[in-house]
Write a protein that holds these residues in place. Structure first.
Motif, PDB file in Angstrom:
ATOM      1  N   ASP A  72       0.828  -1.213   0.000  1.00 55.44           N
ATOM      2  CA  ASP A  72       0.000   0.000   0.000  1.00 55.44           C
ATOM      3  C   ASP A  72       0.858   1.258   0.000  1.00 55.44           C
ATOM      4  O   ASP A  72       0.560   2.241   0.689  1.00 55.44           O
ATOM      5  N   GLY A  73       1.964   1.218  -0.750  1.00 58.03           N
ATOM      6  CA  GLY A  73       2.824   2.384  -0.884  1.00 58.03           C
ATOM      7  C   GLY A  73       3.765   2.637   0.277  1.00 58.03           C
ATOM      8  O   GLY A  73       4.484   3.631   0.299  1.00 58.03           O
ATOM      9  N   VAL A  74       3.796   1.730   1.251  1.00 61.84           N
ATOM     10  CA  VAL A  74       4.648   1.894   2.437  1.00 61.84           C
ATOM     11  C   VAL A  74       5.678   0.762   2.469  1.00 61.84           C
ATOM     12  O   VAL A  74       5.322  -0.410   2.294  1.00 61.84           O
ATOM     13  N   ALA A  75       6.948   1.113   2.712  1.00 65.60           N
ATOM     14  CA  ALA A  75       7.995   0.095   2.826  1.00 65.60           C
ATOM     15  C   ALA A  75       7.733  -0.764   4.064  1.00 65.60           C
ATOM     16  O   ALA A  75       7.423  -0.234   5.136  1.00 65.60           O
ATOM     17  N   VAL A  76       7.843  -2.075   3.890  1.00 70.54           N
ATOM     18  CA  VAL A  76       7.564  -3.014   4.979  1.00 70.54           C
ATOM     19  C   VAL A  76       8.702  -4.035   5.087  1.00 70.54           C
ATOM     20  O   VAL A  76       9.429  -4.276   4.124  1.00 70.54           O
ATOM     21  N   PRO A  77       8.850  -4.642   6.270  1.00 66.47           N
ATOM     22  CA  PRO A  77       9.841  -5.716   6.401  1.00 66.47           C
ATOM     23  C   PRO A  77       9.454  -6.891   5.504  1.00 66.47           C
ATOM     24  O   PRO A  77       8.282  -7.077   5.171  1.00 66.47           O
ATOM     25  N   GLN A  78      10.459  -7.664   5.123  1.00 60.64           N
ATOM     26  CA  GLN A  78      10.190  -8.829   4.290  1.00 60.64           C
ATOM     27  C   GLN A  78      11.132  -9.959   4.661  1.00 60.64           C
ATOM     28  O   GLN A  78      12.175  -9.751   5.267  1.00 60.64           O
ATOM     29  N   ARG A  79      10.751 -11.152   4.274  1.00 59.02           N
ATOM     30  CA  ARG A  79      11.573 -12.349   4.456  1.00 59.02           C
ATOM     31  C   ARG A  79      11.886 -12.872   3.065  1.00 59.02           C
ATOM     32  O   ARG A  79      10.991 -13.036   2.237  1.00 59.02           O
ATOM     33  N   VAL A  80      13.180 -13.112   2.792  1.00 54.50           N
ATOM     34  CA  VAL A  80      13.626 -13.486   1.450  1.00 54.50           C
ATOM     35  C   VAL A  80      14.573 -14.673   1.533  1.00 54.50           C
ATOM     36  O   VAL A  80      15.463 -14.700   2.386  1.00 54.50           O
ATOM     37  N   ARG A  81      14.404 -15.643   0.637  1.00 59.34           N
ATOM     38  CA  ARG A  81      15.359 -16.759   0.512  1.00 59.34           C
ATOM     39  C   ARG A  81      16.333 -16.414  -0.606  1.00 59.34           C
ATOM     40  O   ARG A  81      15.920 -15.994  -1.682  1.00 59.34           O
ATOM     41  N   ARG A  82      17.623 -16.658  -0.349  1.00 52.55           N
ATOM     42  CA  ARG A  82      18.641 -16.414  -1.376  1.00 52.55           C
ATOM     43  C   ARG A  82      19.658 -17.553  -1.344  1.00 52.55           C
ATOM     44  O   ARG A  82      20.257 -17.830  -0.318  1.00 52.55           O
ATOM     45  N   PRO A  83      19.871 -18.195  -2.491  1.00 56.78           N
ATOM     46  CA  PRO A  83      20.942 -19.187  -2.566  1.00 56.78           C
ATOM     47  C   PRO A  83      22.276 -18.482  -2.810  1.00 56.78           C
ATOM     48  O   PRO A  83      22.343 -17.470  -3.502  1.00 56.78           O
ATOM     49  N   VAL A  84      23.323 -19.033  -2.236  1.00 52.26           N
ATOM     50  CA  VAL A  84      24.688 -18.546  -2.469  1.00 52.26           C
ATOM     51  C   VAL A  84      25.489 -19.748  -2.953  1.00 52.26           C
ATOM     52  O   VAL A  84      25.625 -20.741  -2.231  1.00 52.26           O
ATOM     53  N   ARG A  85      25.991 -19.645  -4.177  1.00 51.43           N
ATOM     54  CA  ARG A  85      26.719 -20.758  -4.798  1.00 51.43           C
ATOM     55  C   ARG A  85      28.224 -20.547  -4.670  1.00 51.43           C
ATOM     56  O   ARG A  85      28.722 -19.454  -4.921  1.00 51.43           O
ATOM     57  N   PHE A  86      28.917 -21.603  -4.322  1.00 52.57           N
ATOM     58  CA  PHE A  86      30.367 -21.590  -4.225  1.00 52.57           C
ATOM     59  C   PHE A  86      30.928 -22.606  -5.211  1.00 52.57           C
ATOM     60  O   PHE A  86      30.584 -23.789  -5.160  1.00 52.57           O
ATOM     61  N   GLU A  87      31.746 -22.119  -6.151  1.00 51.13           N
ATOM     62  CA  GLU A  87      32.408 -23.008  -7.095  1.00 51.13           C
ATOM     63  C   GLU A  87      33.617 -22.289  -7.683  1.00 51.13           C
ATOM     64  O   GLU A  87      33.638 -21.065  -7.765  1.00 51.13           O
ATOM     65  N   LEU A  88      34.587 -23.035  -8.075  1.00 53.11           N
ATOM     66  CA  LEU A  88      35.790 -22.499  -8.691  1.00 53.11           C
ATOM     67  C   LEU A  88      35.566 -22.393 -10.196  1.00 53.11           C
ATOM     68  O   LEU A  88      35.222 -23.371 -10.850  1.00 53.11           O
ATOM     69  N   ILE A  89      35.729 -21.197 -10.726  1.00 56.81           N
ATOM     70  CA  ILE A  89      35.616 -20.978 -12.172  1.00 56.81           C
ATOM     71  C   ILE A  89      37.005 -20.604 -12.654  1.00 56.81           C
ATOM     72  O   ILE A  89      37.521 -19.535 -12.333  1.00 56.81           O
ATOM     73  N   GLU A  90      37.611 -21.484 -13.411  1.00 55.12           N
ATOM     74  CA  GLU A  90      39.015 -21.289 -13.795  1.00 55.12           C
ATOM     75  C   GLU A  90      39.212 -20.483 -15.061  1.00 55.12           C
ATOM     76  O   GLU A  90      40.285 -19.971 -15.312  1.00 55.12           O
ATOM     77  N   ASP A  91      38.203 -20.337 -15.899  1.00 59.60           N
ATOM     78  CA  ASP A  91      38.372 -19.698 -17.195  1.00 59.60           C
ATOM     79  C   ASP A  91      37.999 -18.230 -17.218  1.00 59.60           C
ATOM     80  O   ASP A  91      37.608 -17.709 -18.247  1.00 59.60           O
ATOM     81  N   LEU A  92      38.124 -17.551 -16.092  1.00 58.03           N
ATOM     82  CA  LEU A  92      37.829 -16.109 -16.078  1.00 58.03           C
ATOM     83  C   LEU A  92      38.984 -15.331 -16.669  1.00 58.03           C
ATOM     84  O   LEU A  92      40.149 -15.657 -16.451  1.00 58.03           O
ATOM     85  N   PRO A  93      38.683 -14.265 -17.422  1.00 54.38           N
ATOM     86  CA  PRO A  93      39.770 -13.455 -18.038  1.00 54.38           C
ATOM     87  C   PRO A  93      40.563 -12.703 -16.989  1.00 54.38           C
ATOM     88  O   PRO A  93      40.164 -12.412 -15.954  1.00 54.38           O
TER      89      PRO A  93
END
Length: 78
Positions: A57-78
């Motif tokens: 209703d136009g007012v900022a409110v608290p929220q609950r959010v799920r977020r995945p965090v991935r861990f992996e080695l990427i070797e081909d980055l420039p």
């Protein structure tokens, strides 16, 4: 040696409590990656995140959010 450098990977699923300003107020691990070091790194990173606030209703409110965090080695980055 870091876990990713050992060829290990994983996904930590976080539950974030976000305040009306978009700051992460609380973080908990909802599903572990299987590695305490990955889980702790995900929690520490999330504590500094800012997200877009939720609005009701136009007012900022608290929220609950799920977020995945991935861990992996990427070797081909420039």
């Amino acid at each position: 040696m870091a876990l990713a450098e050992q060829g290990l990977s994983g996904v930590t699923l976080l539950m974030l409590e976000v305040d009306p300003c978009g700051a992460v107020a609380q973080v908990r691990v909802e599903r572990s990656s299987g590695y305490a070091e990955f889980d702790q790194a995900a929690v520490e990173a999330a504590q500094g995140w800012r997200l877009a606030p939720a609005y009701q209703d136009g007012v900022a409110v608290p929220q609950r959010v799920r977020r995945p965090v991935r861990f992996e080695l990427i070797e081909d980055l420039p």
